[in-house]
Design a protein around this motif. Structure first.
Motif, PDB file in Angstrom:
ATOM      1  N   GLN A 182      25.877 -26.509 -33.745  1.00  0.00           N
ATOM      2  CA  GLN A 182      24.472 -26.350 -33.024  1.00  0.00           C
ATOM      3  C   GLN A 182      23.714 -27.405 -32.830  1.00  0.00           C
ATOM      4  N   TYR A 183      23.930 -28.723 -33.721  1.00  0.00           N
ATOM      5  CA  TYR A 183      23.099 -29.845 -33.500  1.00  0.00           C
ATOM      6  C   TYR A 183      23.940 -30.797 -32.482  1.00  0.00           C
ATOM      7  N   GLY A 184      25.454 -30.518 -31.934  1.00  0.00           N
ATOM      8  CA  GLY A 184      25.981 -31.244 -31.175  1.00  0.00           C
ATOM      9  C   GLY A 184      27.062 -32.052 -31.798  1.00  0.00           C
ATOM     10  N   GLY A 185      26.906 -31.990 -33.312  1.00  0.00           N
ATOM     11  CA  GLY A 185      28.022 -33.024 -34.146  1.00  0.00           C
ATOM     12  C   GLY A 185      29.334 -32.377 -34.176  1.00  0.00           C
ATOM     13  N   ARG A 186      30.032 -33.063 -35.084  1.00  0.00           N
ATOM     14  CA  ARG A 186      31.495 -32.718 -35.252  1.00  0.00           C
ATOM     15  C   ARG A 186      31.451 -32.155 -36.734  1.00  0.00           C
ATOM     16  N   GLU A 187      30.556 -32.075 -37.505  1.00  0.00           N
ATOM     17  CA  GLU A 187      30.536 -31.594 -38.712  1.00  0.00           C
ATOM     18  C   GLU A 187      30.562 -30.226 -38.627  1.00  0.00           C
ATOM     19  N   ASN A 188      31.328 -29.402 -39.576  1.00  0.00           N
ATOM     20  CA  ASN A 188      31.953 -28.252 -39.769  1.00  0.00           C
ATOM     21  C   ASN A 188      30.642 -27.639 -40.730  1.00  0.00           C
ATOM     22  N   ILE A 189      29.605 -26.993 -40.283  1.00  0.00           N
ATOM     23  CA  ILE A 189      28.539 -26.596 -41.158  1.00  0.00           C
ATOM     24  C   ILE A 189      28.850 -25.518 -42.043  1.00  0.00           C
ATOM     25  N   GLU A 190      29.693 -24.462 -41.518  1.00  0.00           N
ATOM     26  CA  GLU A 190      30.164 -23.632 -42.168  1.00  0.00           C
ATOM     27  C   GLU A 190      30.921 -23.997 -43.426  1.00  0.00           C
ATOM     28  N   ALA A 191      31.794 -24.952 -43.282  1.00  0.00           N
ATOM     29  CA  ALA A 191      32.780 -25.347 -44.350  1.00  0.00           C
ATOM     30  C   ALA A 191      32.093 -25.990 -45.235  1.00  0.00           C
ATOM     31  N   ILE A 192      30.824 -26.901 -44.968  1.00  0.00           N
ATOM     32  CA  ILE A 192      30.069 -27.457 -45.885  1.00  0.00           C
ATOM     33  C   ILE A 192      29.339 -26.721 -46.861  1.00  0.00           C
ATOM     34  N   ASN A 193      28.844 -25.628 -46.080  1.00  0.00           N
ATOM     35  CA  ASN A 193      27.918 -24.460 -46.875  1.00  0.00           C
ATOM     36  C   ASN A 193      28.978 -23.896 -47.970  1.00  0.00           C
ATOM     37  N   PHE A 194      30.100 -23.665 -47.447  1.00  0.00           N
ATOM     38  CA  PHE A 194      31.126 -22.819 -48.421  1.00  0.00           C
ATOM     39  C   PHE A 194      31.452 -23.826 -49.569  1.00  0.00           C
ATOM     40  N   LEU A 195      31.864 -25.135 -49.450  1.00  0.00           N
ATOM     41  CA  LEU A 195      32.306 -26.035 -50.426  1.00  0.00           C
ATOM     42  C   LEU A 195      31.142 -26.099 -51.567  1.00  0.00           C
ATOM     43  N   ARG A 196      29.973 -26.329 -50.937  1.00  0.00           N
ATOM     44  CA  ARG A 196      28.765 -26.338 -51.780  1.00  0.00           C
ATOM     45  C   ARG A 196      28.880 -24.927 -52.680  1.00  0.00           C
ATOM     46  N   ARG A 197      28.818 -23.907 -52.082  1.00  0.00           N
ATOM     47  CA  ARG A 197      28.682 -22.579 -52.913  1.00  0.00           C
ATOM     48  C   ARG A 197      29.785 -22.492 -53.779  1.00  0.00           C
ATOM     49  N   PHE A 198      31.202 -22.818 -53.319  1.00  0.00           N
ATOM     50  CA  PHE A 198      32.392 -22.872 -54.239  1.00  0.00           C
ATOM     51  C   PHE A 198      32.049 -23.715 -55.567  1.00  0.00           C
ATOM     52  N   ASN A 199      31.686 -24.973 -55.328  1.00  0.00           N
ATOM     53  CA  ASN A 199      31.292 -25.818 -56.553  1.00  0.00           C
ATOM     54  C   ASN A 199      30.177 -25.103 -57.372  1.00  0.00           C
ATOM     55  N   THR A 200      29.012 -24.812 -56.790  1.00  0.00           N
ATOM     56  CA  THR A 200      27.823 -24.310 -57.382  1.00  0.00           C
ATOM     57  C   THR A 200      28.377 -23.165 -58.271  1.00  0.00           C
ATOM     58  N   GLU A 201      28.967 -22.194 -57.557  1.00  0.00           N
ATOM     59  CA  GLU A 201      29.402 -21.049 -58.516  1.00  0.00           C
ATOM     60  C   GLU A 201      30.356 -21.147 -59.591  1.00  0.00           C
ATOM     61  N   LEU A 202      31.263 -21.883 -59.252  1.00  0.00           N
ATOM     62  CA  LEU A 202      32.260 -22.581 -60.405  1.00  0.00           C
ATOM     63  C   LEU A 202      31.761 -23.206 -61.647  1.00  0.00           C
ATOM     64  N   PHE A 203      30.905 -23.992 -61.256  1.00  0.00           N
ATOM     65  CA  PHE A 203      30.266 -24.647 -62.465  1.00  0.00           C
ATOM     66  C   PHE A 203      29.100 -24.025 -63.349  1.00  0.00           C
TER      67      PHE A 203
END
Length: 345
Positions: free
Chosen positions: A49-70
């Motif tokens: 949505q910002y015109g970039g090539r970063e996958n924002i949904e994937a970034i949010n998922f990985l952050r949630r994955f690590n946060t909940e696991l630790f």
């Protein structure tokens, strides 16, 4: 980006740790998740949505994955196989990172395997491949991976990449493993590497345990065992593994002799370990290396020991510093070998 998908994936991750008590999780091919245009030609991907090539949904998922696991398993770890320069992969989520415990150091693996596969006479032209990894070694919490990916699909085994005659191939392998254990970063050695398996790994066959009938293969197994013991026993080799303050180059410019030397440091002022690596088949006597403390330095490991299949060239257990403006050691550096020395307390 769908809630039910991320819930399933996070629950699945937690299940493995909760039900099977595994130590941690490695996430494969993280780069393919992070970039919308990964392996896609122009016009075959949609910007965020910002015109970039970063996958924002994937970034949010990985952050949630690590946060909940630790949060649930603080003693566990997670590792990302991420092959680009994406920043802060192994930094905490609250500081803008992805939250992984570690990142695989793919650059170190490529550079050092390329170096060690060269005949020693050509290594001086590739000297920088050993040095380059230290330019970024502390930008992440790194694992040094000699992994499953490096022993399949025609790449040969780790031992299979070693140049020279039989003795030199085993000596090169001993040197390379010792170099890895002295280098900052956690260690990863895929099965079969610890016995110098000569063929590629095959998931349809067992490892070539019969190789342990031969002394050189026995020597590699003994070397890896002793390196693991040394790594645990010497605080300087592990206490500040991911901290730049735990490392100091001592010799970087001896390309003609293929020699490198550095100092590993622990929390205590006298927790020091000198690592000298000789990637040439020559013996160097009275080799001068500066050290921080005067007195005796004990040779606690020598990969050229006859116990591992080497020639038993070394420093007879200890070396006394030479007086001068600053203390220095005059070492006997064995051929295609690494030595580790610690100051006598």
């Amino acid at each position: 980006g769908r809630t039910e998908v991320t819930n399933f994936l996070v629950s699945n991750a937690l299940f493995w740790l909760e039900r099977y008590a595994i130590d941690g999780l490695r996430v494969d091919a993280v780069a393919s998740m992070l970039y919308l245009d990964y392996s896609r030609p122009p016009g075959a991907w949609i910007p965020n949505q910002y015109g970039g090539r970063e996958n924002i949904e994937a970034i949010n998922f990985l952050r949630r994955f690590n946060t909940e696991l630790f949060a649930r398993f603080p003693q566990a770890t997670t590792a990302a196989e991420e092959s680009t320069a994406w920043p802060q992969v192994s930094r905490p989520v609250e500081f803008g990172g992805l939250g992984f415990g570690y990142k695989w150091n793919m650059g170190w693996m490529h550079d050092t395997l390329n170096y060690i596969s060269k005949d020693p006479i050509h290594r001086k032209y590739h000297h920088g491949e050993i040095l380059f990894g230290l330019h970024y070694a502390f930008s992440e919490n790194f694992i040094l991976p000699l992994s499953h990916d490096e022993v399949v699909h025609g790449k040969r085994s780790i031992f299979g990449r070693m140049p020279g005659d039989e003795w030199q191939r085993f000596a090169n392998l001993r040197t390379y493993y010792s170099f890895m254990f002295g280098h900052p970063g956690k260690k990863l050695l895929f099965m079969g590497g610890e016995i110098a398996q000569s063929r590629e790994w095959n998931h349809d066959q067992s490892l070539d345990w019969h190789l342990l009938e031969y002394k050189y293969h026995q020597g590699i197994q003994a070397l890896v065992r002793d390196l693991n013991r040394l790594y645990r026993a010497v605080p300087a080799l592990h206490q500040m593994d991911c901290d730049q303050a735990g490392f100091e180059w001592l010799i970087t410019d001896d390309a003609n002799r293929n020699v490198f030397a550095w100092l590993r440091k622990g929390f205590d002022e006298h927790a020091r370990c000198l690592v000298v690596v000789n990637f040439s088949p020559n013996v160097y006597r009275n080799y001068r290396v500066p050290v921080p403390f005067a007195g005796k330095w004990k040779e606690v490991f020598n990969s050229d020991s006859a116990h591992y299949g080497g020639t038993n060239v070394g420093n007879i257990g200890e070396v006394q510093t030479v007086a001068g403006k600053a203390p220095e050691l005059r070492l006997t550096v064995p051929p295609l070998a690494a030595i580790f020395l610690v100051p006598e307390s």
